[in-house]
Each structure stands twice: as structure tokens, then as C-alpha cells.
Design a protein around this motif. Structure first.
Motif, PDB file in Angstrom:
ATOM      1  N   THR A  68      41.249  21.056  12.532  1.00 33.78           N
ATOM      2  CA  THR A  68      42.125  21.274  11.382  1.00 33.78           C
ATOM      3  C   THR A  68      42.383  19.927  10.723  1.00 33.78           C
ATOM      4  O   THR A  68      42.251  18.879  11.366  1.00 33.78           O
ATOM      5  CB  THR A  68      43.477  21.893  11.775  1.00 33.78           C
ATOM      6  N   PRO A  69      42.779  19.933   9.434  1.00 35.20           N
ATOM      7  CA  PRO A  69      43.191  18.659   8.806  1.00 35.20           C
ATOM      8  C   PRO A  69      44.401  18.085   9.537  1.00 35.20           C
ATOM      9  O   PRO A  69      45.194  18.817  10.129  1.00 35.20           O
ATOM     10  CB  PRO A  69      43.545  19.074   7.368  1.00 35.20           C
ATOM     11  N   ILE A  70      44.546  16.774   9.475  1.00 36.48           N
ATOM     12  CA  ILE A  70      45.658  16.125  10.178  1.00 36.48           C
ATOM     13  C   ILE A  70      46.998  16.593   9.624  1.00 36.48           C
ATOM     14  O   ILE A  70      48.012  16.595  10.325  1.00 36.48           O
ATOM     15  CB  ILE A  70      45.517  14.588  10.086  1.00 36.48           C
ATOM     16  N   SER A  71      47.009  17.040   8.345  1.00 33.05           N
ATOM     17  CA  SER A  71      48.257  17.516   7.736  1.00 33.05           C
ATOM     18  C   SER A  71      48.762  18.787   8.403  1.00 33.05           C
ATOM     19  O   SER A  71      49.940  19.122   8.301  1.00 33.05           O
ATOM     20  CB  SER A  71      48.047  17.764   6.244  1.00 33.05           C
ATOM     21  N   GLN A  72      47.881  19.530   9.071  1.00 31.68           N
ATOM     22  CA  GLN A  72      48.281  20.748   9.769  1.00 31.68           C
ATOM     23  C   GLN A  72      48.480  20.515  11.265  1.00 31.68           C
ATOM     24  O   GLN A  72      48.651  21.459  12.020  1.00 31.68           O
ATOM     25  CB  GLN A  72      47.218  21.832   9.552  1.00 31.68           C
ATOM     26  N   SER A  73      48.454  19.269  11.683  1.00 29.54           N
ATOM     27  CA  SER A  73      48.517  18.963  13.117  1.00 29.54           C
ATOM     28  C   SER A  73      49.957  18.829  13.596  1.00 29.54           C
ATOM     29  O   SER A  73      50.700  17.958  13.131  1.00 29.54           O
ATOM     30  CB  SER A  73      47.758  17.666  13.406  1.00 29.54           C
ATOM     31  N   VAL A  74      50.343  19.674  14.522  1.00 31.57           N
ATOM     32  CA  VAL A  74      51.627  19.494  15.215  1.00 31.57           C
ATOM     33  C   VAL A  74      51.472  18.391  16.268  1.00 31.57           C
ATOM     34  O   VAL A  74      52.398  17.638  16.556  1.00 31.57           O
ATOM     35  CB  VAL A  74      52.082  20.811  15.870  1.00 31.57           C
ATOM     36  N   CYS A  75      50.255  18.283  16.825  1.00 25.90           N
ATOM     37  CA  CYS A  75      50.005  17.288  17.877  1.00 25.90           C
ATOM     38  C   CYS A  75      50.253  15.866  17.392  1.00 25.90           C
ATOM     39  O   CYS A  75      50.575  14.981  18.192  1.00 25.90           O
ATOM     40  CB  CYS A  75      48.571  17.406  18.392  1.00 25.90           C
ATOM     41  N   GLN A  80      53.604   9.368  19.203  1.00 29.62           N
ATOM     42  CA  GLN A  80      54.516   8.246  19.411  1.00 29.62           C
ATOM     43  C   GLN A  80      55.333   8.385  20.683  1.00 29.62           C
ATOM     44  O   GLN A  80      56.188   7.551  20.973  1.00 29.62           O
ATOM     45  CB  GLN A  80      55.480   8.134  18.209  1.00 29.62           C
ATOM     46  N   SER A  81      55.090   9.427  21.468  1.00 35.41           N
ATOM     47  CA  SER A  81      55.876   9.657  22.681  1.00 35.41           C
ATOM     48  C   SER A  81      54.994   9.542  23.913  1.00 35.41           C
ATOM     49  O   SER A  81      53.821   9.893  23.888  1.00 35.41           O
ATOM     50  CB  SER A  81      56.506  11.056  22.633  1.00 35.41           C
ATOM     51  N   THR A  82      55.584   9.001  24.995  1.00 31.91           N
ATOM     52  CA  THR A  82      54.854   8.944  26.266  1.00 31.91           C
ATOM     53  C   THR A  82      55.152  10.156  27.132  1.00 31.91           C
ATOM     54  O   THR A  82      54.587  10.291  28.211  1.00 31.91           O
ATOM     55  CB  THR A  82      55.229   7.672  27.038  1.00 31.91           C
ATOM     56  N   GLY A  83      56.063  11.008  26.658  1.00 31.78           N
ATOM     57  CA  GLY A  83      56.426  12.185  27.435  1.00 31.78           C
ATOM     58  C   GLY A  83      56.042  13.459  26.704  1.00 31.78           C
ATOM     59  O   GLY A  83      55.385  13.457  25.650  1.00 31.78           O
ATOM     60  N   LEU A  84      56.473  14.577  27.261  1.00 29.67           N
ATOM     61  CA  LEU A  84      56.146  15.897  26.746  1.00 29.67           C
ATOM     62  C   LEU A  84      56.920  16.163  25.456  1.00 29.67           C
ATOM     63  O   LEU A  84      58.115  15.862  25.367  1.00 29.67           O
ATOM     64  CB  LEU A  84      56.497  16.937  27.808  1.00 29.67           C
ATOM     65  N   LEU A  85      56.243  16.704  24.420  1.00 30.71           N
ATOM     66  CA  LEU A  85      56.915  17.142  23.197  1.00 30.71           C
ATOM     67  C   LEU A  85      56.997  18.667  23.225  1.00 30.71           C
ATOM     68  O   LEU A  85      55.970  19.340  23.286  1.00 30.71           O
ATOM     69  CB  LEU A  85      56.142  16.675  21.961  1.00 30.71           C
ATOM     70  N   VAL A  86      58.219  19.210  23.178  1.00 27.52           N
ATOM     71  CA  VAL A  86      58.424  20.660  23.189  1.00 27.52           C
ATOM     72  C   VAL A  86      59.205  21.031  21.931  1.00 27.52           C
ATOM     73  O   VAL A  86      60.286  20.466  21.670  1.00 27.52           O
ATOM     74  CB  VAL A  86      59.186  21.115  24.446  1.00 27.52           C
ATOM     75  N   ILE A  87      58.666  21.948  21.120  1.00 25.15           N
ATOM     76  CA  ILE A  87      59.348  22.454  19.924  1.00 25.15           C
ATOM     77  C   ILE A  87      59.509  23.966  20.114  1.00 25.15           C
ATOM     78  O   ILE A  87      58.555  24.732  19.905  1.00 25.15           O
ATOM     79  CB  ILE A  87      58.557  22.135  18.649  1.00 25.15           C
ATOM     80  N   PRO A  88      60.707  24.437  20.505  1.00 23.00           N
ATOM     81  CA  PRO A  88      60.894  25.869  20.803  1.00 23.00           C
ATOM     82  C   PRO A  88      60.676  26.768  19.587  1.00 23.00           C
ATOM     83  O   PRO A  88      60.213  27.884  19.719  1.00 23.00           O
ATOM     84  CB  PRO A  88      62.346  25.932  21.304  1.00 23.00           C
ATOM     85  N   ALA A  92      62.040  26.237  12.547  1.00 21.92           N
ATOM     86  CA  ALA A  92      63.354  25.601  12.389  1.00 21.92           C
ATOM     87  C   ALA A  92      63.282  24.088  12.465  1.00 21.92           C
ATOM     88  O   ALA A  92      64.267  23.410  12.192  1.00 21.92           O
ATOM     89  CB  ALA A  92      64.315  26.126  13.455  1.00 21.92           C
ATOM     90  N   ASP A  93      62.155  23.532  12.849  1.00 23.08           N
ATOM     91  CA  ASP A  93      62.039  22.079  12.993  1.00 23.08           C
ATOM     92  C   ASP A  93      61.535  21.486  11.676  1.00 23.08           C
ATOM     93  O   ASP A  93      60.502  21.915  11.157  1.00 23.08           O
ATOM     94  CB  ASP A  93      61.057  21.741  14.126  1.00 23.08           C
ATOM     95  N   PRO A  94      62.250  20.501  11.105  1.00 23.29           N
ATOM     96  CA  PRO A  94      61.834  19.952   9.792  1.00 23.29           C
ATOM     97  C   PRO A  94      60.451  19.319   9.811  1.00 23.29           C
ATOM     98  O   PRO A  94      59.808  19.210   8.775  1.00 23.29           O
ATOM     99  CB  PRO A  94      62.920  18.904   9.499  1.00 23.29           C
ATOM    100  N   ARG A  95      59.960  18.913  10.995  1.00 20.91           N
ATOM    101  CA  ARG A  95      58.641  18.308  11.073  1.00 20.91           C
ATOM    102  C   ARG A  95      57.530  19.332  10.876  1.00 20.91           C
ATOM    103  O   ARG A  95      56.393  18.983  10.504  1.00 20.91           O
ATOM    104  CB  ARG A  95      58.460  17.606  12.416  1.00 20.91           C
ATOM    105  N   THR A  96      57.814  20.602  11.179  1.00 23.91           N
ATOM    106  CA  THR A  96      56.743  21.607  11.224  1.00 23.91           C
ATOM    107  C   THR A  96      57.007  22.847  10.376  1.00 23.91           C
ATOM    108  O   THR A  96      56.118  23.684  10.250  1.00 23.91           O
ATOM    109  CB  THR A  96      56.528  22.057  12.676  1.00 23.91           C
TER     110      THR A  96
END
Length: 664
Positions: A68-75, A80-88, A92-96
Motif C-alpha cells: 500500500t502507499p505509505i499514506s495508508q500505512s498504520v505501521c 518511532q517506538s521500541t515497544g508495541l503499538l496498540v490502537i483499539p 477514534a485515533d486522530p492518526r488513523t
């Protein structure tokens, strides 16, 4: 702190080294997304690798698109994180919330991604799971740990893929490893009902047990319909005998219904047995029968142990600073995973054909081999080691390389041996060993595991030795540069000794010393730069004034070019304070502080030097080199405000943080 552009460059370089983008599907990566999907109960799982303009899926399940284009990437948000990213809830998340994969089909709603971090600390993508339903509860603790462990296994596979020059051999080895992953996945998804499972039925009152033919074969008993229920106790290891049921625990119903324990039958090594059972009760609620299944799970336990060892080995090699400690840790991990009795490493003299054994890991009751040994006293396998070949000998009494010296090996508790040679600059100088005191029937999976450990250990130690060589080179260059600065200082002293005004001469010498100190700081950081706090503290400490300073500010790292100029600038500020300002008396103090501000892509650093409690402030009428240097600011291009206030001089300097952090 690195810029987003630097992160992109490092990620693209790492992906290029792995040579993984747009390659055909490989079963070992497919197995991992299958296992991730099953463990986290999601319809979608992906191994996602991110370039500048796109994310590409090395492995995918439940998702049709290969990229997919990078603009559609949630990954991309996980980079920027060394840990797990969880978006329930992705809506509702402004990033996605505006992502097309959220607003349009397939309408994804839940995301969890574990970063794929290379041994060099570069995040190249994620192992992620996706659901089309909102999951307010996210993932359980077990699911989080499992997803992170599987992400590390993806990196392990990438490293193995890169480090082996024998592509065909690597493919076969990874294929076998993937079969182990599938076996573990299958055992967690559904019971393994086909073959290899025995059944039993115990009459609690009589203590007699009906057992199937497969149950008899598991315990190596002659096949017959009935045995005393306690017939297996002689086979069970003493420390596990509390796990199977006994007459008392069956009669009072307290026996464990699920247990895994170890047995040793005649002429065999240790095996793992899994028992699952249930009680049948009479009308008064007393147990009358105990029925269940038996299964030999030695292979499954071994596969789990080998996989865990590979994951832990990755952690050892990523964090290692000492070659000998890394060799010992790798040997211990290998020994525990293989059920061996002794493991360790030794320093090799290839000319004398000797090995100096260092501390070794040992099972209970096994003696140490620390000390000097001659390879030829135990056979001819030194010849294989000198060629760089891993040595696996299943029985020293029958292998032609050790047969004539087998008694010497048996006397020190070695019936089976593994030797992994480690080379430095083409010379065999370290050997990692694993021993058994009983015969061992090598499985191909175990041989592949030993070779994989050897390959990874060779590569990891080679990387560490290269870093150590680079450090030695840096220090030698530093020594020569400091010698050059000393010569310059000596020439200046001789040339200027007739100058009656000593202040300029002393200032020149101290500036040379400040430049030398900046060089020392950079050498300790391998020429990557230094923190502002370190530079301020070092400057004031050299003047003996550190206790009279208040130093505060966020963690900010400067590049090597800025480090040298800022060090000279701080030297002028501190020297002026000691000569004329707040540090020239017994009561004054200095406050050095800094902060960052502005947009994330254009951060500005503001550095403030405030003096208080010194003699009255007088603006100088003449500007020397030091004053001009201060007025040039952090980057030599201005952005400086100097105030001669009543409390003391204040200098405020501002510069672009990204420019300060350039390598230069």
C-alpha cells in the motif's frame, strides 16, 4: 536525537542489506503471520516493511493487497517506538481516522504492531495484527508478549537470510525451522489427536490400569491390556515424581488433571510426557475411575526450547560487549535447549593445537573442564575445526575421529560433543563446546539448530571484533592528533615566550586545551557527537567550578562538528566568568540551561548562560577573540543576545537543532 530523514536513510540502508524487498513468499515468514493471527485471534496478520513511499508485505494472511502507499500505512506510526503499538479503535485515533483503509473497504478497526528492530537498532517495519472489529480491551498480556517474541523471530530469520552465503543451505534450514513453528502453532490451535497418543483407564479402588498399545509404547512397556497404575514410577525423574497421580491423590481426587513430566527408560535419554485426565465419580461423589491420554511431547518441547534459545541468542548478540561472555551465554543457551550436560568456550592456540577451557556451564553432578587441553589427546577433529567446520560427534566410541581416544573423553564425561569454531581475521582462536555424558541420537532439526547458532555467533562476534578494531583505530588517531596539538602548543610557547603580555598567550594555550577536550569527548562517543549536559559539565569541571553551577535542560545530542565549536564557546564563557564575572569571587554562581521549541520538523535550540552574584557588570569597550566567538553563537552565524544586567551577564543563543546535529 536523529531527524526523520536520517531514520528513513538508515531504514532504507538496512532493507538494502537484507535484500528482502519484492522477494517471493517464503514459508518461514508465512508461518509467523499464521501463528500471530491465531494467537491474537485476528483475521489479518502482516510482516510489513516500510520504504519511503510504500509499505510492502513480506508475508500476509487475510489481506489481498501485496503493498500500500505509505499514506495508508498504520505501521508507519510504530517506527518511532521500541515497544508495541496498540490502537483499539482506528476510527477514534486522530492518526488513523482519515486513513482510506479505515474509511473505505476493508474498513479496518483494530491494530497492534510490534516493531522489527535490526541488531543495529534500526526499525524497518512491523509484525502487525488487524481486526475489522473495534477491540477496546486490546490484547492480553500473553498476546502482547507472543507478538513481540514473534517480531524478534522475524528479525532472526532476516539475519540468518543475510548472513549465510550458502543460499540453498539457508533455505533448507529455514524451511525446517518453519516446520517447527508450524508444529508449535498446530499444538496451540487444536489437540494433536492423530497418532502418538495413548489412553489409560485407572480403577481407583484396585489400583489397576488399562492402557492402550500406544501408551505401552510410550513407556517402552510390553504391549498388554493391564498394568499396576504405579508401573511408570521407576521411569520418572526424581524431581518430577510429584506430578503424576498416585494411589492417595487418586483416591481423594486431588491428583493433577494436566501435567508434563520427564522420564528416562532403559538405554534412552530423557523424554517429556504429557498427561491429560479426568475423574469419574460414584453417587456419593467419590472418584472411582481416572481416565485420560498420554503423549510423548519430547519433540515439541525440544522445538520450543530451540526457538526460545534462538530468540534469547538474538538478545545476547545484540547487547554483547564482551566476546567471551557472549560465547559462554551462547553455549549455555545451546546446552539447555538440547538437554546437554556441559557447555562453555575455550581460547584456542591453532599452532600448538591447544585449548584453554574457561568457566563452563554444567548440569548437576557434572565436573568442570577448566584448564589447558591438547586437541590431539582426544582425536583428530581439530582438523575439521581448522577448516572452519562445526563438529558434531554423536558417540565418541564409534566416530572414526575419536574412536581410538574415546576412553580419554569418557573419563571426563564426554560421550557426545559439539564444537563450533570462531575465527578472527581468518584465524581460529575460539571454540564453543557442548557435551553429553550419554549417547545422543542427533535429529536433523538439532543439527540445523547448532549450525544456526554457530553462524549467528560467528557473525555477531565478527561484528563486535570489527567495532573493537575501529575503536582502537579511533583512539590511535586521537592520540596522534593530541600529539599534534601538543606540538603546536610547544611551538607557540617557544615562539611567543618573548611577548611581554602573557594573557593572549595563556588564552591561546587554553583554547588549544579546550579543543583537545572536545576531541576526547568525541572519541569516547565514537565520533557521533556529545550531549550538551556533558559539554557544560566537562568545561566547568576542568575549571574546578562545577559545584557553583546549576545545569538543566532536556537530553539533547549534538553532532561532531557542533560539539567542537560549542566546546570552544563554553570555554570562553566559563573563562570569562572565572576572570571577570560570577566565578571570579567566592559567592557568584552560573545557571546554564537550554530548551527546544517549534514545530517537529524545525526544532530550535535555545541555550542560556546566566551569571549571578558576581562583581558589578561592565560592558567591555574592547572585543577580543573570545567576545567575537561568543557573538557568533552556537553555529557561528549569529542568533545571539547579550545583556549586561545588574544581576550578571546573560547570554541567550538560538540555533536550528537539526543543523547542530549534523554529522559535519
Amino acid at each position: 536525537m536523529t531527524s526523520e530523514r536520517d531514520d528513513d536513510t538508515r531504514r532504507l540502508e538496512a532493507l538494502a542489506l537484507y535484500d528482502i524487498m519484492d522477494t517471493p513468499p517464503e514459508p518461514e515468514f508465512d508461518d509467523i503471520v499464521l501463528l500471530a493471527s491465531e494467537l491474537c485471534h485476528t483475521p489479518v496478520a502482516l510482516v510489513s516493511l516500510l520504504e519511503t513511499e510504500r509499505q510492502w508485505f513480506k508475508a500476509r494472511i487475510g489481506f489481498d493487497l501485496p503493498e500500500t502507499p505509505i499514506s495508508q500505512s498504520v505501521c508507519a506510526h510504530a517506527l518511532q517506538s521500541t515497544g508495541l503499538l496498540v490502537i483499539p479503535d482506528l476510527t477514534a485515533d486522530p492518526r488513523t481516522s482519515e486513513n482510506r483503509l479505515v474509511t473505505e473497504p476493508p474498513h479496518i478497526r483494530f491494530y497492534a504492531g510490534a516493531p522489527l528492530i535490526s541488531p543495529d537498532g534500526v526499525t524497518i517495519g512491523t509484525l502487525c495484527v488487524i481486526d475489522t472489529e473495534i477491540r477496546p480491551e486490546g490484547l492480553s498480556l500473553t498476546q502482547k508478549k507472543s507478538l513481540s517474541a514473534l517480531a524478534r523471530q522475524v528479525v532472526v530469520l532476516l539475519e540468518m537470510r543475510r548472513n549465510s552465503s550458502r543460499k540453498d543451505d539457508l533455505f533448507r534450514r529455514q524451511k525446517r525451522i518453519s516446520s517447527e513453528v508450524r508444529a508449535i502453532a498446530a499444538s496451540s490451535i487444536a489437540a494433536q489427536e492423530a497418532g502418538g497418543i495413548g489412553t489409560f483407564d485407572i480403577d481407583v479402588g484396585t489400583g489397576r490400569m488399562k492402557i492402550s498399545a500406544e501408551g505401552c509404547r510410550i513407556f517402552r512397556l510390553p504391549v498388554q491390556d493391564e498394568y499396576p497404575a504405579n508401573v511408570i514410577y521407576d521411569f520418572i525423574l526424581a524431581e518430577d515424581r510429584h506430578l503424576p497421580s498416585a494411589d492417595k491423590t487418586r483416591s481423594d481426587g486431588t491428583a493433577l488433571l494436566e501435567a508434563e513430566y520427564r522420564i528416562r527408560t532403559p538405554k534412552e535419554g530423557i523424554r517429556w510426557i504429557s498427561r491429560r485426565a479426568s475423574f469419574h465419580y460414584d453417587a456419593d461423589g467419590r472418584p472411582v475411575r481416572m481416565v485420560g491420554t498420554l503423549q510423548d511431547i519430547t519433540e515439541q518441547r525440544g522445538a520450543q526450547a530451540r526457538m526460545q534459545a534462538m530468540i534469547e541468542l538474538g538478545d545476547v548478540l545484540r547487547d554483547m560487549e564482551d566476546v567471551q561472555q557472549a560465547a559462554f551465554d551462547a553455549a549455555e543457551l545451546m546446552a539447555r535447549a538440547l538437554g546437554a550436560t556441559r557447555a562453555g568456550f575455550g581460547l584456542v592456540d591453532p599452532v600448538a593445537e591447544t585449548v584453554l577451557m574457561h568457566r563452563d556451564w554444567r548440569a548437576p553432578g557434572i565436573g568442570t573442564l577448566e584448564g589447558l587441553h591438547h586437541f590431539r589427546d582426544y582425536g583428530s577433529f581439530i582438523e575439521d575445526l581448522l577448516r572452519g567446520e562445526t563438529v558434531l560427534i554423536g558417540d565418541v566410541t564409534t566416530d572414526p575421529r575419536t574412536r581410538e581416544h574415546s576412553q580419554a573423553l569418557l573419563d571426563i564425561g564426554i560421550r557426545v560433543l559439539v564444537n563450533v569454531p570462531i575465527f578472527d581475521k581468518g584465524q581460529f582462536n575460539l571454540v564453543v563446546f557442548v557435551h553429553y555424558n550419554e549417547p545422543h541420537d542427533w535429529k536433523q532439526r538439532e543439527i540445523d539448530f547448532v549450525r544456526s547458532v554457530g553462524d549467528r555467533l560467528q557473525a555477531g562476534i565478527g561484528r563486535l571484533l570489527a567495532e573493537q578494531d575501529q575503536d582502537i583505530l579511533n583512539r590511535e588517531l586521537s592520540h596522534r592528533l593530541k600529539n599534534t596539538l601538543s606540538i603546536v602548543q610547544a611551538i607557540a610557547t617557544q615562539t611567543l615566550r618573548a611577548v611581554p603580555d602573557r594573557d593572549p598567550v595563556d588564552a591561546f594555550e587554553k583554547r588549544l586545551q579546550a579543543l583537545s577536550s572536545a576531541h576526547d569527548v568525541l572519541i569516547h562517543q565514537n565520533w557521533t557527537g556529545a550531549s550538551i549536559k556533558h559539554l557544560v559539565s566537562d568545561t566547568l569541571d576542568r575549571l574546578g567550578m562545577l559545584e557553583r553551577a546549576q545545569i538543566s535542560g532536556p537530553s539533547v545530542f549534538l553532532g561532531p562538528k557542533a560539539t567542537q565549536s560549542v566546546m570552544l564557546l563554553l570555554h570562553e564563557l566559563a573563562t570569562n566568568a572565572a576572570k571577570y564575572g560570577a566565578l571570579s569571587n567566592g559567592t557568584g554562581n552560573v545557571i546554564a540551561s537550554w530548551e527546544t521549541s517549534g514545530a517537529a520538523d524545525n526544532l530550535q535550540l535555545t541555550f542560556t548562560w546566566q551569571e549571578t552574584g558576581g562583581p558589578p557588570v561592565v560592558e567591555p569597550t574592547r572585543r577580543g577573540f573570545g567576545s567575537r566567538l561568543i557573538r557568533m553563537g552556537l553555529l557561528g552565524t549569529g542568533g545571539v543576545e547579550i545583556r549586561y544586567d545588574k544581576p550578571g551577564i546573560m547570554v541567550v543563543m538560538t540555533a536550528s537543532l537539526s543543523h547542530l546535529q549534523e554529522a559535519g
